[in-house]
Design an enzyme around this catalytic site. Sequence first.
Site: not given
Ligand code: ADP
Length: 164
Positions: A21, A94, A132
């Site tokens: 993030h 991702r 996460s």
């Molecule tokens: P998670 O899927 O890890 O619970 P979130 O819902 O908080 O994450 O994700 C918010 C945004 O951040 C989404 O667009 C998700 O694809 C992106 N994101 C989360 N982790 C990564 C990562 N390691 N690399 C790139 N984008 C990420």
Amino acid sequence: MAPRERIGVYPGTFDPITLGHLDIIRRGAHLVDRLVIGVTNNPAKSPMFSVEERMAMIRREVADVAGIEVVEFDSLLMDFAEREGAGLILRGLRAVADFEYEYQMAGMNQQLNDRIETVFLMADVCLQPIASRLVKEIACYGGKIDKFVTAAVAADVAARLARK
Ligand code: ADP
């Protein structure tokens, strides 16, 4: 006439905020004048941290990045983006696994509001696998998570697990 401020919204659950993030936030911050990080409560995901805790953690982690704001939202993403005056929504992409869902969501959001573009960013290659959900799972089983989150977030997770 003064140039219009470019505002972007980066929505997510951030339970907790990971190095993936943070990398997207730093990359995104270069693209806009103001980046609003929208934190959804998302009780359906049974978060480890309350939305207030997650927001405080994000604020602490991005304290050195200019032009960032952290805001809670529980409305339709496009309504939130419109309210914030944003012209774009940032999403991290991702592996292929994210693509199907993100593709559909971006397509439907385009139908809801054609004035706001969804922009996909890729995190640094070594940060891409981080999620996460997996960070929490690893921590629950006593694994080390310091390659995936900052030291302060790792301490927050350890403290939360110790309380259980
Ligand atoms: P998670 O899927 O890890 O619970 P979130 O819902 O908080 O994450 O994700 C918010 C945004 O951040 C989404 O667009 C998700 O694809 C992106 N994101 C989360 N982790 C990564 C990562 N390691 N690399 C790139 N984008 C990420």
